[in-house]
Design an enzyme around this catalytic site. Structure first.
Site, PDB file in Angstrom:
ATOM      1  N   ILE A  74       0.939  -0.957  -0.148  1.00 39.10           N
ATOM      2  CA  ILE A  74       0.182   0.097   0.083  1.00 39.10           C
ATOM      3  C   ILE A  74       0.772   1.288   0.126  1.00 39.10           C
ATOM      4  CG2 ILE A  74      -0.096  -0.191   2.563  1.00 39.10           C
ATOM      5  CD1 ILE A  74      -3.406   1.177   2.158  1.00 39.10           C
ATOM      6  N   ALA A  75       0.640   2.162  -0.640  1.00 40.09           N
ATOM      7  CA  ALA A  75       1.290   3.450  -0.938  1.00 40.09           C
ATOM      8  C   ALA A  75       0.575   4.701  -1.530  1.00 40.09           C
ATOM      9  CB  ALA A  75       2.828   3.322  -1.699  1.00 40.09           C
ATOM     10  N   GLU A 108       2.537  -6.326   7.094  1.00 40.63           N
ATOM     11  CA  GLU A 108       3.876  -6.096   7.816  1.00 40.63           C
ATOM     12  C   GLU A 108       4.094  -4.546   7.459  1.00 40.63           C
ATOM     13  OE1 GLU A 108       3.425 -10.481   6.625  1.00 40.63           O
ATOM     14  OE2 GLU A 108       3.358  -8.832   5.334  1.00 40.63           O
ATOM     15  N   ASN A 113       8.892   2.510  10.820  1.00 37.12           N
ATOM     16  CA  ASN A 113       7.877   3.308  10.204  1.00 37.12           C
ATOM     17  C   ASN A 113       6.838   3.670  11.120  1.00 37.12           C
ATOM     18  OD1 ASN A 113       6.099   4.699   8.483  1.00 37.12           O
ATOM     19  ND2 ASN A 113       6.319   3.035   6.741  1.00 37.12           N
ATOM     20  N   TYR A 120      -2.089   2.753  10.716  1.00 40.83           N
ATOM     21  CA  TYR A 120      -2.698   1.439  10.879  1.00 40.83           C
ATOM     22  C   TYR A 120      -3.417   1.263  12.392  1.00 40.83           C
ATOM     23  CZ  TYR A 120       0.412   0.648   7.002  1.00 40.83           C
ATOM     24  OH  TYR A 120       1.103   0.650   5.535  1.00 40.83           O
TER      25      TYR A 120
END
Length: 150
Positions: A74-75, A108, A113, A120
């Protein structure tokens, strides 16, 4: 967010933009070939893009196998971060996982980060464990995070 965004299924024509975001977001990006494979060959994979004013600004890859779902990648494009685009994409992915009858969703994230970990946690994920030396570029550990969907 000030502008209108759309979340939709990724298509082959999106891969160039997705790959560009992937390269700007990760030190060990997936290859274009991997993205094509995921999109066209992997029966367990679902890929989404998020568009802002008609431009792909983020994406999310999801595997759903039986009642387990996993976010593979995801970005959000660096120029569009901090505008709740990633949060919208995550919330949509959580709902899609529920609709596909998954009972839990995992991902993960690098232990360093903290920005991603905060996002999240905001949408319901909790830390679940560590994968030692998970990242091949620098052997950094990954924090496994989970959210129960039932």
């Amino acid at each position: 967010m000030d502008n209108e965004f759309t979340i939709r299924k990724m298509v082959r024509e999106d891969i160039e933009e997705v790959y560009h975001i992937e390269c700007q977001s990760f030190s060990a990006p997936w290859t274009k070939e991997s993205l094509y494979y995921e999109l066209e060959q992997n029966l367990f994979a679902k890929y989404l893009v998020i568009e802002l004013d008609g431009k792909v600004v983020g994406y999310c890859g999801l595997w759903v196998i039986m009642d387990d779902a996993q976010i593979t990648n995801i970005a959000v494009h660096p120029e569009y971060r901090g505008r709740k685009i990633g949060e919208a994409l995550l919330r949509f992915t959580i709902q899609l996982s529920r609709e596909m009858n998954a009972k839990r969703l995992s991902l993960e994230v690098r232990v360093s980060n903290h920005i991603a970990q905060s996002l999240y946690k905001k949408v319901g994920f909790s830390p679940g464990g560590i994968r030692k030396r998970y990242y091949t570029d620098n052997q950094e550990d990954a924090l496994v995070m989970w959210v129960n969907l039932i």
